[in-house]
Design an enzyme around this catalytic site. Structure first.
Site, short mmCIF file in Angstrom:
data_model
loop_
_atom_site.label_atom_id
_atom_site.label_comp_id
_atom_site.label_asym_id
_atom_site.label_seq_id
_atom_site.Cartn_x
_atom_site.Cartn_y
_atom_site.Cartn_z
N THR A 254 -0.35 -36.19 -8.92
CA THR A 254 0.67 -36.52 -9.92
C THR A 254 0.29 -37.77 -10.72
O THR A 254 -0.59 -38.53 -10.34
CB THR A 254 2.03 -36.80 -9.24
OG1 THR A 254 1.88 -37.90 -8.32
CG2 THR A 254 2.53 -35.58 -8.50
N TYR B 159 10.89 -44.30 -12.07
CA TYR B 159 9.74 -43.46 -11.71
C TYR B 159 10.15 -41.99 -11.76
O TYR B 159 11.19 -41.62 -11.21
CB TYR B 159 9.28 -43.82 -10.31
CG TYR B 159 8.14 -42.99 -9.75
CD1 TYR B 159 6.84 -43.45 -9.78
CD2 TYR B 159 8.38 -41.75 -9.16
CE1 TYR B 159 5.79 -42.71 -9.25
CE2 TYR B 159 7.35 -40.99 -8.64
CZ TYR B 159 6.06 -41.47 -8.68
OH TYR B 159 5.02 -40.72 -8.16
N HIS C 202 4.77 -36.05 3.47
CA HIS C 202 4.50 -36.05 2.03
C HIS C 202 3.03 -36.23 1.67
O HIS C 202 2.61 -35.87 0.57
CB HIS C 202 5.33 -37.14 1.36
CG HIS C 202 5.53 -36.92 -0.11
ND1 HIS C 202 4.89 -35.94 -0.83
CD2 HIS C 202 6.33 -37.56 -1.01
CE1 HIS C 202 5.27 -35.98 -2.09
NE2 HIS C 202 6.14 -36.97 -2.23
#
Length: 765
Positions: free
Chosen positions: A600, A587, A462
């Site tokens: 982000t 979230y 990620h």
């Protein structure tokens, strides 16, 4: 026998429309000189956009011809002082004036784009039917830009730097976001800490942040990648990496044929990103967004460190790594003449590997990748001891880490999606997320896993990028699979594999897979066994439940006057309230890609309006249906507004995160920031967007819809929920939690979420 046919242009079923592939179907791997050439061209193209190098070159040539012809009478040329009487000095003077004249339109165009077009964000908040004058001007520029569509990274240098928000605004938004999550006494204590912060250490930390931002195009991204990802010492699988599975009803294929297709498509994708021929036009924002992180998708490895990891980027690679039956293999995708293997040739390679006798590698030697599943500091030490200090193993490690990506040939034969048995998909998705303990090279940016029955999925590291990049690659893969590459019938594939002849395959010019040998000492074997056992225990703790809600999709939600994403977020809030009996910190990532080098921001889903709606749904029928529907629309509208706020740098969390990093770097004590950083996201959600609008997901093609992705729950006592809309017919949601938590149960949450979808739907019947 020809296994499949590729078409650079293919007719649709109607026979009228041409379907182009998402990227060129290259047949040759670039040499170093070729790569240097197109890298130079891309640099010029990106530096001149929206003017193309050809037109700029023509303008320079025209200017040079003009000034040569009218050298004595040109007033502009006379303004430039002579630097000598030699022919060379006169030529330099002439070239300088010609280049400057030709560059003026480029400079003006880029100035307008940089200082108006990319900075103007009010269009996000205006009614498209009644825009302001400035928005109309913005729209005119956008229409003009469509005449010269951007390439993948044309706009990266034009995007504005991420500004540092006002400290008071961030703190006020934070306090507003937690009103429903604490008691009055707790809120009073937090409010006092916030006020003390604004009057005390806050302004100093804000000054440090603004000073740092002067030297960075994005003051968040570097810290975010380092401290949110690379500083973590936890193992990557489950805790960080994300996973995905394939389609509702996948194309029937054998394991070898499916592996060949994945390698072929993703190898071309790698080259296309490197060449910038990866079309961004259909992307979110029409390609006018940050695309810098695409460079980290292929041929990248995350290297474990003692205290912090880092990424090694190898650009492009000629080979892939295959994990099969405990063995590690290298497969070249390019022959000795730089020709890229066809799908048929790659199928030969995989058929030969899968039919080799006695390939099963037993014991510790067959579980070497388990070392990468370990905690990062322990893997760092083992990497140094067992690989870097042993020449043979060091060479093997380099081959693995420089590969374009990893292919895993799994012996599992029951991965599938069964509408009547959702747990079939749950097991499939969980396997993609956790692995089987020793069949992922976790450090690699991309692992693709193919089951014995041809079903496939993947695991992505990620820290390299975010959902929009992953989604873009997946959607292009689906595009290639469904519209560009023709599969033969399954019985033809099986017959070909049964009649496979190694000699004939060699004559077709393929190089078979080469086993990568790694020396395994007794000490190394002990560590492999420990890592395998530890990961098995962690994987068994993961509780995964997949929900494919097929009652309706985003089309119906839009008819109800709600944003589809906001609608699902309200359903999640309702389901979680029923599951946990309270509201929790939630979230959701929001895109901030309108800014340079951005990733982000956090979209906080819990608001006064969302809680009012949930309470109305749970008040035993005291609130009538029309009022509930009105409250839902109001909550959804606010959620959409907050999403737009995050897109234009009005979020909370990234600013506070950087301030916390600054407090640690400067040794500044901050009770408020310490409180902020310790809060747990008990409900972590992510919406997988459709970024290309190229997948056929209408009811006619519902079986060709993508089933979506998943990630591990962030908090040990919370949930992780990843969802996407499969056209207008389904909502795909994958829910993760941990069996060791006494308060969570993914199957229970799945039932609550499905009921929430149905309850919200009845509000608009």
């Amino acid at each position: 026998m020809v296994l499949c046919t590729l078409h650079s242009l293919r007719m649709t079923n109607s026979g009228k429309k041409l379907i182009r592939p998402p990227f060129p179907l290259f047949t040759k791997f670039p040499s170093r000189i070729e790569r240097a050439g197109y890298k130079l061209y891309n640099y010029l193209d990106n530096s001149l956009y929206p003017v193309r190098p050809f037109y700029f070159g023509a303008a320079v040539a025209a200017s040079t011809a003009y000034f040569t012809r009218f050298e004595d009478s040109s007033k502009l040329l006379q303004l430039v002082p002579k630097i000598g009487e030699s022919a060379v000095s006169q030529y330099v003077r002439l070239c300088a004036v010609s280049l400057s004249t030709a560059y003026l339109p480029v400079f003006f165009s880029r100035f307008v784009l940089r200082h108006f077009y990319f900075k103007y964000k009010k269009w996000l908040y205006e009614n498209p039917k009644n825009p302001s004058t400035l928005t109309k001007v913005w729209g005119m520029i956008r229409s003009l830009l469509s005449l010269t569509p951007p390439r993948l990274k044309s706009c990266d240098a034009l995007l504005p730097s991420l500004p540092v928000p006002a400290l008071e605004d961030t703190v006020e938004r934070f306090l507003e976001s937690i009103r429903q999550l604490h008691s009055k006494e707790e809120l009073a204590a937090i409010d006092k800490m916030a006020r003390d912060f604004l009057e005390g250490e806050g302004p100093k930390l804000q000054r440090f942040t603004k000073l740092y931002a002067l030297f960075k195009d994005n003051y968040v991204t570097g810290f975010w990648e380092t401290y949110a990802y690379h500083y973590s010492r936890s193992s990557l699988l489950i805790n960080s990496s994300v996973a995905h599975v394939d389609l509702f009803s996948d194309i029937p294929a054998t394991q070898a044929v499916r592996a060949a297709h994945i390698v072929y498509i993703e190898f071309l994708s790698q080259l296309s990103i490197d060449r910038q021929t990866y079309s961004p036009v259909n992307m979110l924002g029409g390609g006018l967004v940050c695309a810098r992180h695409y460079d980290k998708m292929y041929a990248v490895s995350r290297v474990p460190g003692k205290t912090v990891d880092h990424l090694d980027n190898y650009g492009i690679s000629r080979h892939v790594i295959v994990l099969h039956d405990g063995g590690i293999y290298r497969i070249d995708v390019v022959d000795e003449n730089d020709r890229i293997y066809s799908v048929d040739q790659l199928s030969d390679v995989f058929i030969e590997l899968l039919t080799r006798p006695d390939t099963k590698v037993e014991g510790a030697e067959g579980r070497i990748p388990a070392l990468t599943h370990d905690k990062r500091n322990d893997w760092h030490m083992n990497r140094r001891r067992f690989f870097e200090s042993i020449p043979k193993n060091k060479k093997a490690l380099k081959e693995i880490e420089t590969a374009a990506f990893v292919i895993v040939l799994s012996p599992v034969n029951d991965w599938d999606y069964d509408q009547e048995n959702p747990d079939t998909l749950s097991r499939f998705m969980k396997s993609m997320l956790t692995g089987e303990g020793a069949n992922r090279w976790v450090d690699k940016s991309l692992n693709y896993i193919i089951g014995k029955n041809g079903r496939c999925g993947g695991t992505t590291e990620h820290s390299i990028a975010d959902g929009s990049e992953f989604d873009h690659i997946m959607e292009n893969f689906v595009w290639m699979e469904n519209d560009i590459i023709n599969y033969p019938p399954l019985d033809v594939q099986i017959a070909r594999e049964k009649s496979f002849n190694i000699t004939e395959a060699k004559e077709r010019g393929v190089k078979f897979a080469e086993r990568i040998e790694i020396e395994v000492s007794e000490e190394m074997a002990t560590e492999i066994s420990r890592c395998f056992s530890t990961h098995e225990e962690a994987a068994s703790d993961v509780d995964m439940a997949s929900l494919i809600y097929r009652g309706w999709g985003k089309g119906r939600i839009k008819k109800c006057g709600c944003s589809p994403d906001a609608f699902v977020q309200m359903a999640i809030q309702l389901a979680n309230y029923r599951d946990q009996g309270r509201f929790v910190l939630t979230y959701e990532p929001a895109s901030s890609r309108f800014y340079a080098n951005s990733r982000t921001e956090t979209l906080r889903s819990v608001t006064d309006e969302s809680c009012e709606f949930v309470r109305a749904m749970e008040d035993g029928g005291k609130t009538d249906r029309c009022t509930r529907a009105s409250l839902l629309r109001k909550a959804c509208e606010l959620h959409s507004t907050h999403n737009r706020d995050c897109m234009v740098n009005k979020g909370v969390d990234r600013h506070l995160f950087v301030l916390f990093v600054m407090s640690q770097a400067t040794g500044t004590s901050s009770p408020f920031l310490n409180h902020y950083i310790q809060q747990e996201w008990l409900l972590s959600t992510s919406h997988v967007p459709n970024v290309t609008n190229t997948m056929k997901e209408d009811n006619e093609f519902s079986d060709k819809s993508w089933l979506g992705a998943s990630f591990g729950a962030v908090a040990k006592t919370g949930y992780g929920i990843c969802y996407r809309f499969a056209g207008n017919h389904s909502i795909c949601a994958h829910i993760s939690s941990y069996h060791s938590a006494k308060n969570t149960d993914s199957q229970r949450f799945r039932a609550n979420l499905e009921k929430a979808f149905e309850d919200l739907s009845t509000l608009f019947d």
